[in-house]
Design a protein around this motif. Sequence first.
Motif, PDB file in Angstrom:
ATOM      1  N   UNK A   1       0.846  -1.190   0.000  1.00 33.94           N
ATOM      2  CA  UNK A   1       0.000   0.000   0.000  1.00 33.94           C
ATOM      3  C   UNK A   1       0.881   1.240   0.000  1.00 33.94           C
ATOM      4  N   UNK A   2       0.526   2.209  -0.834  1.00 30.82           N
ATOM      5  CA  UNK A   2       1.305   3.432  -0.975  1.00 30.82           C
ATOM      6  C   UNK A   2       0.393   4.638  -0.750  1.00 30.82           C
ATOM      7  N   UNK A   3       0.924   5.631  -0.037  1.00 35.70           N
ATOM      8  CA  UNK A   3       0.150   6.825   0.308  1.00 35.70           C
ATOM      9  C   UNK A   3       0.751   8.055  -0.371  1.00 35.70           C
ATOM     10  N   UNK A   4      -0.103   8.846  -1.005  1.00 36.77           N
ATOM     11  CA  UNK A   4       0.289  10.097  -1.643  1.00 36.77           C
ATOM     12  C   UNK A   4      -0.090  11.257  -0.719  1.00 36.77           C
ATOM     13  N   UNK A   5       0.863  12.166  -0.508  1.00 33.97           N
ATOM     14  CA  UNK A   5       0.641  13.324   0.353  1.00 33.97           C
ATOM     15  C   UNK A   5       0.895  14.603  -0.445  1.00 33.97           C
ATOM     16  N   UNK A   6      -0.129  15.401  -0.623  1.00 28.90           N
ATOM     17  CA  UNK A   6       0.000  16.700  -1.273  1.00 28.90           C
ATOM     18  C   UNK A   6       0.412  17.723  -0.222  1.00 28.90           C
TER      19      UNK A   6
ATOM     20  N   UNK B   1       5.971   6.348   9.555  1.00 36.39           N
ATOM     21  CA  UNK B   1       7.390   6.702   9.466  1.00 36.39           C
ATOM     22  C   UNK B   1       8.182   5.837  10.432  1.00 36.39           C
ATOM     23  N   UNK B   2       9.468   5.628  10.106  1.00 37.60           N
ATOM     24  CA  UNK B   2      10.271   6.135   8.986  1.00 37.60           C
ATOM     25  C   UNK B   2       9.862   5.493   7.654  1.00 37.60           C
ATOM     26  N   UNK B   3      10.085   6.241   6.575  1.00 35.91           N
ATOM     27  CA  UNK B   3       9.745   5.734   5.247  1.00 35.91           C
ATOM     28  C   UNK B   3      10.559   6.451   4.181  1.00 35.91           C
ATOM     29  N   UNK B   4      10.855   5.734   3.112  1.00 34.26           N
ATOM     30  CA  UNK B   4      11.484   6.336   1.936  1.00 34.26           C
ATOM     31  C   UNK B   4      10.455   7.192   1.212  1.00 34.26           C
ATOM     32  N   UNK B   5      10.855   8.399   0.828  1.00 37.70           N
ATOM     33  CA  UNK B   5       9.948   9.298   0.105  1.00 37.70           C
ATOM     34  C   UNK B   5      10.392   9.442  -1.350  1.00 37.70           C
TER      35      UNK B   5
ATOM     36  N   UNK C   1      -4.336  10.103  -2.874  1.00 36.86           N
ATOM     37  CA  UNK C   1      -5.013   8.845  -2.571  1.00 36.86           C
ATOM     38  C   UNK C   1      -4.102   7.851  -1.853  1.00 36.86           C
ATOM     39  N   UNK C   2      -4.694   6.735  -1.399  1.00 35.87           N
ATOM     40  CA  UNK C   2      -3.949   5.576  -0.911  1.00 35.87           C
ATOM     41  C   UNK C   2      -4.202   4.441  -1.894  1.00 35.87           C
ATOM     42  N   UNK C   3      -3.108   3.872  -2.412  1.00 30.70           N
ATOM     43  CA  UNK C   3      -3.191   2.915  -3.506  1.00 30.70           C
ATOM     44  C   UNK C   3      -2.562   1.586  -3.080  1.00 30.70           C
ATOM     45  N   UNK C   4      -3.222   0.475  -3.382  1.00 36.29           N
ATOM     46  CA  UNK C   4      -2.637  -0.855  -3.173  1.00 36.29           C
ATOM     47  C   UNK C   4      -2.222  -1.432  -4.521  1.00 36.29           C
ATOM     48  N   UNK C   5      -0.968  -1.900  -4.605  1.00 31.08           N
ATOM     49  CA  UNK C   5      -0.428  -2.454  -5.843  1.00 31.08           C
ATOM     50  C   UNK C   5      -0.072  -3.920  -5.592  1.00 31.08           C
ATOM     51  N   UNK C   6      -0.528  -4.797  -6.457  1.00 31.52           N
ATOM     52  CA  UNK C   6      -0.227  -6.225  -6.328  1.00 31.52           C
ATOM     53  C   UNK C   6       1.273  -6.474  -6.444  1.00 31.52           C
ATOM     54  N   UNK C   7       1.713  -7.645  -5.991  1.00 28.60           N
ATOM     55  CA  UNK C   7       3.120  -7.988  -6.065  1.00 28.60           C
ATOM     56  C   UNK C   7       3.629  -8.020  -7.495  1.00 28.60           C
ATOM     57  N   UNK C   8       4.817  -7.436  -7.710  1.00 32.23           N
ATOM     58  CA  UNK C   8       5.452  -7.386  -9.038  1.00 32.23           C
ATOM     59  C   UNK C   8       4.515  -6.821 -10.092  1.00 32.23           C
TER      60      UNK C   8
ATOM     61  N   UNK D   1      -3.712  15.617 -10.189  1.00 32.75           N
ATOM     62  CA  UNK D   1      -3.873  16.966 -10.754  1.00 32.75           C
ATOM     63  C   UNK D   1      -2.513  17.616 -10.992  1.00 32.75           C
ATOM     64  N   UNK D   2      -2.450  18.507 -11.958  1.00 27.92           N
ATOM     65  CA  UNK D   2      -1.190  19.191 -12.251  1.00 27.92           C
ATOM     66  C   UNK D   2      -0.715  20.042 -11.083  1.00 27.92           C
ATOM     67  N   UNK D   3      -1.601  20.375 -10.168  1.00 30.72           N
ATOM     68  CA  UNK D   3      -1.235  21.182  -9.001  1.00 30.72           C
ATOM     69  C   UNK D   3      -0.547  20.366  -7.906  1.00 30.72           C
ATOM     70  N   UNK D   4      -0.472  19.042  -8.055  1.00 32.63           N
ATOM     71  CA  UNK D   4       0.075  18.196  -6.996  1.00 32.63           C
ATOM     72  C   UNK D   4       1.564  18.451  -6.819  1.00 32.63           C
ATOM     73  N   UNK D   5       1.945  18.735  -5.567  1.00 34.49           N
ATOM     74  CA  UNK D   5       3.339  18.854  -5.172  1.00 34.49           C
ATOM     75  C   UNK D   5       3.492  18.188  -3.816  1.00 34.49           C
ATOM     76  N   UNK D   6       4.193  17.084  -3.780  1.00 31.97           N
ATOM     77  CA  UNK D   6       4.292  16.360  -2.519  1.00 31.97           C
ATOM     78  C   UNK D   6       5.129  15.116  -2.653  1.00 31.97           C
ATOM     79  N   UNK D   7       4.571  13.976  -2.217  1.00 33.47           N
ATOM     80  CA  UNK D   7       5.370  12.747  -2.184  1.00 33.47           C
ATOM     81  C   UNK D   7       4.457  11.535  -2.216  1.00 33.47           C
ATOM     82  N   UNK D   8       5.092  10.359  -2.451  1.00 29.41           N
ATOM     83  CA  UNK D   8       4.464   9.069  -2.227  1.00 29.41           C
ATOM     84  C   UNK D   8       5.426   8.244  -1.397  1.00 29.41           C
ATOM     85  N   UNK D   9       4.881   7.459  -0.461  1.00 34.62           N
ATOM     86  CA  UNK D   9       5.689   6.605   0.396  1.00 34.62           C
ATOM     87  C   UNK D   9       4.965   5.282   0.589  1.00 34.62           C
TER      88      UNK D   9
END
Length: 385
Positions: free
Chosen positions: A215-220, A266-270, A238-245, A253-261
Amino acid sequence: MSRNIFVTNLSGHDQEFEVHGWNNNQNITVGPGQTFTINAPDGSSGAIIALHDGHEGEQAEITKNGWGGNDFIDLSNIVGAGGNMTVQQVNNPATRKGDPLFMQHLNDAWHRADAGRRQALELCVHRDNNDNVTRIDPIKDWPALENFVRTFADGKTYIGVGAWNGSPGNANDNNQSSAAQGNTDIQVTYNDGDASPPIGGPGIILRNHRTEPQTYAFYNNYWNGNGTAGANFDKPDPIITVSGNDSVFVPLPESFKGRVQRGTLLPATWAEFQISADNDGAAHGDISLQQGCDGAATIASTDGSGRFNGFQHEIVSGAPEAAVRYKPDGTRALDTTVGNWNGGPNLAAIQWENQQVGQKRAYIVGGSGTDDVASANKCLAVDFY
């Protein structure tokens, strides 16, 4: 009636293809980030074959408007491989054939192979000076190579000769010849990296390299200034779940400025990014370890420019305990290098990450020295390992 075959080269170099059945059987060379359009009349058949130092490799085999009014497409590695290729009907990922990371999976399997298997494949698996695979010979000529490729690509691409001349062939190969859905334009995509077809619109192509779902979380960001930002720690969307491999496209939106982790803890790679910068309208991004590290990550352009940064190797399990902070759920990670509400900068984590990664590939202490990745099409590829 005629349809189009779009041949897109996502790599950072010119790529030559043999064309059989169309274009007067003349080869084409597609520039980095470019698409070549081939006219394909109904009822026609042929192949698009990537060339590697003059050797035939992966090929998309296509029949337009065949039996039942359907297209028939498959991706074959019978005559070799030296890059990654997929084929599908345009805007219909359910029809996709091919492994978008075939060469990466091939190289991983080669490095895991025991001495006996490597000796059996010595003459048909070509490597560079670092023992990384650059090309394989025709699988049809090497039974041992066919068995080897099936360990990582069975059911993803045509590997053997299939049902032919009275032989039943391999069921997973035969399934590659299944009909697509109706008669449409065809998209063929080549890349040295991920050959997933280009997806229109601003956003992130998010890939999970682990075998289990993640599961990955996007933070604007809450606010953005000139070189500064108000980081968002409590409202992921959003919060997104991605299947293995697997990978997904996440429109933003084009206005998005932030990260996904990975997850919300935390701790987490950004992977830090903006979709459309004020100065050039392009997407820009980098990898940051300032709020910790829970695994490797990379960020790459998808506009054909070949820009790439981050790291792919594991650095958490072997880290000294002084550099470690466990997440609230018990997951081992590397501690923050800049400090947060859990405490100040962890000097052991800074030292370890500088040794293992370095500031050029990921922000460790902030400031400068980390290469920016830009993509003019407002779409970046983020891979978590």
